[in-house]
Every structure is written in structure tokens, then in C-alpha cells.
Design a protein around this motif. Structure first.
Motif, mmCIF file in Angstrom:
data_model
loop_
_atom_site.group_PDB
_atom_site.id
_atom_site.type_symbol
_atom_site.label_atom_id
_atom_site.label_comp_id
_atom_site.label_asym_id
_atom_site.label_seq_id
_atom_site.Cartn_x
_atom_site.Cartn_y
_atom_site.Cartn_z
ATOM 1 N N LEU A 185 71.249 28.474 49.180
ATOM 2 C CA LEU A 185 71.625 27.231 48.505
ATOM 3 C C LEU A 185 70.932 27.108 47.149
ATOM 4 C CD1 LEU A 185 71.732 24.519 51.308
ATOM 5 C CD2 LEU A 185 73.649 25.416 49.977
ATOM 6 N N CYS A 187 77.661 30.533 49.888
ATOM 7 C CA CYS A 187 76.294 30.067 50.136
ATOM 8 C C CYS A 187 76.282 28.727 50.868
ATOM 9 C CB CYS A 187 75.519 29.944 48.820
ATOM 10 S SG CYS A 187 75.176 31.521 48.010
ATOM 11 N N GLN A 188 77.142 27.816 50.449
ATOM 12 C CA GLN A 188 77.229 26.516 51.107
ATOM 13 C C GLN A 188 77.699 26.664 52.558
ATOM 14 O OE1 GLN A 188 79.734 24.726 47.983
ATOM 15 N NE2 GLN A 188 78.176 23.119 47.816
ATOM 16 N N ALA A 223 74.921 27.867 54.820
ATOM 17 C CA ALA A 223 74.004 26.789 55.185
ATOM 18 C C ALA A 223 74.570 25.910 56.299
ATOM 19 C CB ALA A 223 73.664 25.949 53.964
ATOM 20 N N ILE A 248 73.873 20.222 45.318
ATOM 21 C CA ILE A 248 73.197 21.258 46.106
ATOM 22 C C ILE A 248 71.684 21.043 46.083
ATOM 23 C CG2 ILE A 248 72.805 23.737 46.386
ATOM 24 C CD1 ILE A 248 75.633 24.148 45.148
ATOM 25 N N GLN A 257 70.949 18.483 48.573
ATOM 26 C CA GLN A 257 71.063 19.031 49.927
ATOM 27 C C GLN A 257 69.806 19.821 50.298
ATOM 28 O OE1 GLN A 257 74.397 21.661 50.569
ATOM 29 N NE2 GLN A 257 73.959 21.859 52.753
#
Length: 186
Positions: A83, A66-67, A70, A102, A105
Motif C-alpha cells: 500500500l 496493491c490495494q 491489502a 491510501i 488507509q
């Protein structure tokens, strides 16, 4: 001669294991479509129904995908959604510092995402309820109320601020006392 050969092999092995910090992870070299497939596949592997437990390794793998998504596709609306799911997964496996990172972010880099304010709230809530870092939670709760006074979580945030650091029993007792006073006043 054998010793020299073993030392040389060992040196080559350790040199190969060293990183200079400039190499990106394998997931960052994937394109968005591949990462999306990995996210969907891994998401279905996180929870093991047979033993009723989370697979921490799969959960961390999912978070990493997922990170990476992004980073690879920051303009894609799915990036913020992934995220957010990653942060919730991190909270579920008790990786609270990772969840907070997260949430930050999301709030900072994806401020137009509809759940960005909720990410700020959940950061404070995690600091409060999971980590008992009440001073830090208080600052973020207050910031949340100031920046998002009409958000659906604003009233909850005010309640949490008033009861920061109190146990459930203390909150219930306080509520009962308020109810008793209200009955007396009738």
C-alpha cells in the motif's frame, strides 16, 4: 422484426454492462500469491526507460493490485508495504486524491506498520506541496507533531508548519535574513 431483434440485443448488451455494485473486481478474486506475482510483474512495467515516462495505465493497474492484496491478506506484513508503494506511485502519476486515500488507509488500518506515521506526514505534505490545500495540511501536520513528536519527520513537520504556503524564494529570503541577524549579533 429486425428492429425488435436489434432492440432486444441492445437491451441485453446494456443489461450485461450494468453493475449493481456488489460484484468485486477481478483482482479481488485473486489469491495473495497471484496478486503478489502481478504486483511484481506490473511494478517492472510502470516506467518506460525508452521514452523516460511513466505508463499511467500500468501504474493504476499496479495500485489496484496493491490495494487488492491489502484486502485479501490484511494480516500479511507485505500488505502495508504494498500500500505504501501504491501511494507513492499514485503521487508519482499525480493522482493525489488516490494517494491521500491510501495514506489514510495505511495510517488507520495498518497502524503498527513502521511507516504508518510517515504515511500521515506524506498525506499532509501532499496536501501542502502538491495540492496547495494549506488549511487541511496544517491540521494534519499539527496532528502529526502531537502524535509523533519524536518521529524522524517531526522537525521537518515543524519547519513546514512555520513556512506553510510560502514560496521557496520567501523561505530562502527569510533564512538569509535570519543568518544576517545572527552575524550581527556576534
Amino acid at each position: 422484426m429486425k428492429l425488435l431483434f436489434v432492440l432486444l440485443l441492445s437491451a441485453l448488451f446494456f443489461a450485461g454492462c450494468q453493475t449493481d455494485g456488489t460484484k468485486s473486481s477481478a483482482t479481488e478474486n485473486m489469491d495473495a500469491a497471484t496478486l503478489s506475482k502481478k504486483i511484481e510483474t506490473t511494478r517492472n512495467q510502470i516506467y518506460n526507460e525508452k521514452n523516460n515516462k511513466f505508463d499511467q495505465e500500468k501504474a493504476l493497474e499496479y495500485i489496484k493490485y496493491c490495494q487488492s492484496y491489502a484486502k485479501v491478506a490484511p494480516q500479511d506484513p507485505e500488505a502495508a508495504k504494498y500500500l505504501f508503494q501504491a501511494a507513492e506511485t499514485a503521487r508519482s502519476i499525480k493522482k493525489y486524491d488516490l494517494a491521500i486515500t491510501i495514506y489514510d488507509q495505511i495510517y488507520t488500518d495498518f497502524s503498527s506498520y513502521p511507516k504508518a506515521p510517515q504515511a500521515m506526514f506524506l498525506k499532509a505534505f501532499t496536501l501542502d506541496s502538491e495540492m496547495q490545500k494549506y488549511d487541511q495540511a496544517k491540521v494534519i501536520y499539527q496532528e502529526f507533531v502531537e502524535k509523533h513528536p519524536t518521529d524522524e519527520f517531526a522537525d521537518d513537520t515543524k519547519f513546514l508548519l512555520e513556512n506553510l504556503g510560502k514560496s521557496d524564494e520567501e523561505i530562502i529570503k527569510q533564512f538569509e535574513e535570519q543568518q544576517a541577524k545572527m552575524k550581527e549579533g556576534k
